[in-house]
Design a protein around this motif. Sequence first.
Motif, PDB file in Angstrom:
ATOM      1  N   TYR A 185       1.383  -1.117   0.111  1.00 31.37           N
ATOM      2  CA  TYR A 185      -0.008  -0.017  -0.096  1.00 31.37           C
ATOM      3  C   TYR A 185       1.158   0.930   0.235  1.00 31.37           C
ATOM      4  O   TYR A 185       1.582   1.556   1.209  1.00 31.37           O
ATOM      5  CB  TYR A 185      -0.802   0.385   1.168  1.00 31.37           C
ATOM      6  CG  TYR A 185      -1.914   1.182   1.445  1.00 31.37           C
ATOM      7  CD1 TYR A 185      -2.474   1.732   0.183  1.00 31.37           C
ATOM      8  CD2 TYR A 185      -1.901   1.765   3.037  1.00 31.37           C
ATOM      9  CE1 TYR A 185      -3.359   3.059   0.919  1.00 31.37           C
ATOM     10  CE2 TYR A 185      -2.414   2.580   3.066  1.00 31.37           C
ATOM     11  CZ  TYR A 185      -3.323   3.226   2.132  1.00 31.37           C
ATOM     12  OH  TYR A 185      -4.274   4.518   2.640  1.00 31.37           O
ATOM     13  N   THR A 186       0.395   1.991  -1.187  1.00 29.84           N
ATOM     14  CA  THR A 186       2.048   3.556  -1.406  1.00 29.84           C
ATOM     15  C   THR A 186       0.719   4.399  -1.514  1.00 29.84           C
ATOM     16  O   THR A 186      -0.039   4.711  -2.609  1.00 29.84           O
ATOM     17  CB  THR A 186       2.214   3.228  -2.429  1.00 29.84           C
ATOM     18  OG1 THR A 186       3.123   1.683  -2.129  1.00 29.84           O
ATOM     19  CG2 THR A 186       3.816   4.009  -2.389  1.00 29.84           C
ATOM     20  N   VAL A 187       0.304   5.079  -0.436  1.00 30.71           N
ATOM     21  CA  VAL A 187      -0.508   6.455  -0.218  1.00 30.71           C
ATOM     22  C   VAL A 187      -0.206   7.258  -1.704  1.00 30.71           C
ATOM     23  O   VAL A 187      -1.389   7.442  -2.746  1.00 30.71           O
ATOM     24  CB  VAL A 187      -0.783   7.278   0.767  1.00 30.71           C
ATOM     25  CG1 VAL A 187      -1.164   8.247   0.609  1.00 30.71           C
ATOM     26  CG2 VAL A 187      -1.560   6.655   1.738  1.00 30.71           C
ATOM     27  N   GLU A 188       1.070   7.402  -2.139  1.00 29.69           N
ATOM     28  CA  GLU A 188       1.168   8.177  -3.409  1.00 29.69           C
ATOM     29  C   GLU A 188       0.665   8.295  -4.690  1.00 29.69           C
ATOM     30  O   GLU A 188       0.012   8.581  -5.578  1.00 29.69           O
ATOM     31  CB  GLU A 188       2.854   8.653  -3.381  1.00 29.69           C
ATOM     32  CG  GLU A 188       3.169   9.800  -2.298  1.00 29.69           C
ATOM     33  CD  GLU A 188       3.449   8.507  -1.102  1.00 29.69           C
ATOM     34  OE1 GLU A 188       3.545   7.026  -0.791  1.00 29.69           O
ATOM     35  OE2 GLU A 188       3.075   9.471  -0.115  1.00 29.69           O
TER      36      GLU A 188
ATOM     37  N   ASP B 259      -1.143   5.001  -5.091  1.00 27.00           N
ATOM     38  CA  ASP B 259      -2.920   3.745  -4.610  1.00 27.00           C
ATOM     39  C   ASP B 259      -3.850   4.653  -4.318  1.00 27.00           C
ATOM     40  O   ASP B 259      -5.145   4.692  -4.064  1.00 27.00           O
ATOM     41  CB  ASP B 259      -2.897   2.662  -3.751  1.00 27.00           C
ATOM     42  CG  ASP B 259      -1.888   2.263  -3.850  1.00 27.00           C
ATOM     43  OD1 ASP B 259      -2.027   1.666  -4.784  1.00 27.00           O
ATOM     44  OD2 ASP B 259      -1.510   1.538  -3.134  1.00 27.00           O
TER      45      ASP B 259
ATOM     46  N   HIS C 258      -5.738   7.176  -0.254  1.00 31.35           N
ATOM     47  CA  HIS C 258      -6.102   6.525   0.590  1.00 31.35           C
ATOM     48  C   HIS C 258      -7.290   5.942   0.688  1.00 31.35           C
ATOM     49  O   HIS C 258      -8.544   5.596  -0.053  1.00 31.35           O
ATOM     50  CB  HIS C 258      -6.608   8.252   1.263  1.00 31.35           C
ATOM     51  CG  HIS C 258      -5.464   8.362   2.373  1.00 31.35           C
ATOM     52  ND1 HIS C 258      -4.685   7.761   3.828  1.00 31.35           N
ATOM     53  CD2 HIS C 258      -4.746   9.451   1.940  1.00 31.35           C
ATOM     54  CE1 HIS C 258      -4.080   8.996   3.823  1.00 31.35           C
ATOM     55  NE2 HIS C 258      -3.932   9.395   3.178  1.00 31.35           N
TER      56      HIS C 258
ATOM     57  N   ASP D 182      -6.167   2.644   5.932  1.00 33.38           N
ATOM     58  CA  ASP D 182      -5.406   3.493   7.072  1.00 33.38           C
ATOM     59  C   ASP D 182      -5.879   2.773   8.931  1.00 33.38           C
ATOM     60  O   ASP D 182      -5.375   3.781   9.705  1.00 33.38           O
ATOM     61  CB  ASP D 182      -5.795   4.939   6.726  1.00 33.38           C
ATOM     62  CG  ASP D 182      -5.665   5.710   5.109  1.00 33.38           C
ATOM     63  OD1 ASP D 182      -4.126   4.856   4.892  1.00 33.38           O
ATOM     64  OD2 ASP D 182      -6.538   6.650   4.922  1.00 33.38           O
TER      65      ASP D 182
ATOM     66  N   ASN E 140      -6.125  -0.223   9.120  1.00 30.02           N
ATOM     67  CA  ASN E 140      -5.749  -0.526  10.185  1.00 30.02           C
ATOM     68  C   ASN E 140      -6.250  -2.142  10.202  1.00 30.02           C
ATOM     69  O   ASN E 140      -6.565  -3.288  11.885  1.00 30.02           O
ATOM     70  CB  ASN E 140      -4.926  -1.035  11.401  1.00 30.02           C
ATOM     71  CG  ASN E 140      -3.002  -0.097  11.012  1.00 30.02           C
ATOM     72  OD1 ASN E 140      -2.917  -0.963   9.916  1.00 30.02           O
ATOM     73  ND2 ASN E 140      -3.052  -0.027  11.908  1.00 30.02           N
TER      74      ASN E 140
ATOM     75  N   SER F 160      -3.045  -5.275   3.405  1.00 35.47           N
ATOM     76  CA  SER F 160      -3.753  -4.422   1.636  1.00 35.47           C
ATOM     77  C   SER F 160      -3.429  -6.843   0.981  1.00 35.47           C
ATOM     78  O   SER F 160      -4.646  -6.608   0.771  1.00 35.47           O
ATOM     79  CB  SER F 160      -2.439  -4.655   1.587  1.00 35.47           C
ATOM     80  OG  SER F 160      -1.199  -5.026   1.181  1.00 35.47           O
TER      81      SER F 160
ATOM     82  N   ARG G 192       1.426   2.321  11.528  1.00 34.22           N
ATOM     83  CA  ARG G 192       0.125   3.337  10.035  1.00 34.22           C
ATOM     84  C   ARG G 192       0.520   2.378   9.083  1.00 34.22           C
ATOM     85  O   ARG G 192       1.397   2.461   8.915  1.00 34.22           O
ATOM     86  CB  ARG G 192       0.360   4.686  10.468  1.00 34.22           C
ATOM     87  CG  ARG G 192       0.235   5.404  11.594  1.00 34.22           C
ATOM     88  CD  ARG G 192       0.191   7.458  11.656  1.00 34.22           C
ATOM     89  NE  ARG G 192      -0.369   7.608  10.647  1.00 34.22           N
ATOM     90  CZ  ARG G 192      -0.047   9.048  10.137  1.00 34.22           C
ATOM     91  NH1 ARG G 192      -0.046  10.133  10.893  1.00 34.22           N
ATOM     92  NH2 ARG G 192      -0.688   9.403   8.877  1.00 34.22           N
TER      93      ARG G 192
ATOM     94  N   ASP H  35      -0.615   3.879   6.387  1.00 34.33           N
ATOM     95  CA  ASP H  35       0.434   4.534   5.799  1.00 34.33           C
ATOM     96  C   ASP H  35       2.090   5.402   5.054  1.00 34.33           C
ATOM     97  O   ASP H  35       1.669   6.529   4.496  1.00 34.33           O
ATOM     98  CB  ASP H  35      -1.298   6.405   5.255  1.00 34.33           C
ATOM     99  CG  ASP H  35      -1.450   6.652   6.682  1.00 34.33           C
ATOM    100  OD1 ASP H  35      -1.082   6.099   7.837  1.00 34.33           O
ATOM    101  OD2 ASP H  35      -1.699   7.676   7.339  1.00 34.33           O
TER     102      ASP H  35
END
Length: 247
Positions: A93-96, A98, A100, A105, A107, A111, A240, A242
């Motif tokens: 999971y990569t917020v940049e 994928d 939010h 986020d 938990n 993923s 976290r 994220d």
Amino acid sequence: MSRTLGIIGAGAVGQTVARLAIAGGWNVVLSNSRGPRSLTDLVTELGPKARAATVAEAAIAGDLVVAAVPLIAHAQLPKRELAGKIVIDTMNYTVERDGHLPELDSNELTSSGMTQRHLADSRVVKAFNNITTDHLAALPRPKDVADRNALPIAGDDTEAKKEAGALLSDLGFDAVDVGDLGQSWRFGPNTALYALVYAGEEMPEGLYGPEVLQWFLGTPGGPVPAGQVARLAAEAVRGRADVFFDD
Ligand SMILES: NC(=O)c1ccc[n+]([C@@H]2O[C@H](COP(=O)([O-])OP(=O)(O)OC[C@H]3O[C@@H](n4cnc5c(N)ncnc54)[C@H](OP(=O)(O)O)[C@@H]3O)[C@@H](O)[C@H]2O)c1
């Protein structure tokens, strides 16, 4: 007879896994979002044990299937063609990239739990997500060496984890079973088992921000035996989802 690894996503991870699999005696069928013609040069370079196909064909062809796409694309993994299959989930999971995802986020889910929910009729095993492709390419060792490197795996199905472990072994790694998919955060981003542990060098003191990345990208990769993987997984503290690396 050689077994076949289906690979969905032919970027850095898909290509690295393909090379290791071929070296380990497997056939590979690679696919991406743009279609098999975009993979012509790659499969020519990989040789006769590789071919390119559509995503659906790669899913059908694979005795096991590796999913190496951005996490947000997990929802396009073909449920029908992957039904009954073991799917090796390499995704983080990569917020940049994928955006939010609230269940991650909070938990509430991992993923890989999200991927298993999508692929309800498949058996998902998380693997290869906690190591960079440079180190993945650098660290395979033969089956009989004492200092073989290990990678963590997680999954809800014991038999699927056994098969995934055999695949990892063919690719040059021992596998350490960390638990079910709900435990897969133990080797996700933001844990001690994520990436840096395979650097093979202590990080010099006094590095910050981009300097850490610059140092890390130049590291050769180094031994991480099964005992160390098991210990770090057991000691992991959930942070976290994220955030990749907490300070
Ligand atoms: N890079 C690493 O060192 C590393 C290490 C461990 C885990 N991971 C994780 O592994 C996954 C793959 O990372 P990567 O670095 O290999 O990414 P990448 O180099 O960007 O490659 C992504 C691949 O996925 C394909 N793809 C995207 N959407 C698709 C879809 N809907 N259907 C089929 N194929 C699709 C792309 O095809 P097109 O090019 O045709 O769009 C491309 O071949 C990510 O989830 C990442 O977080 C990466």
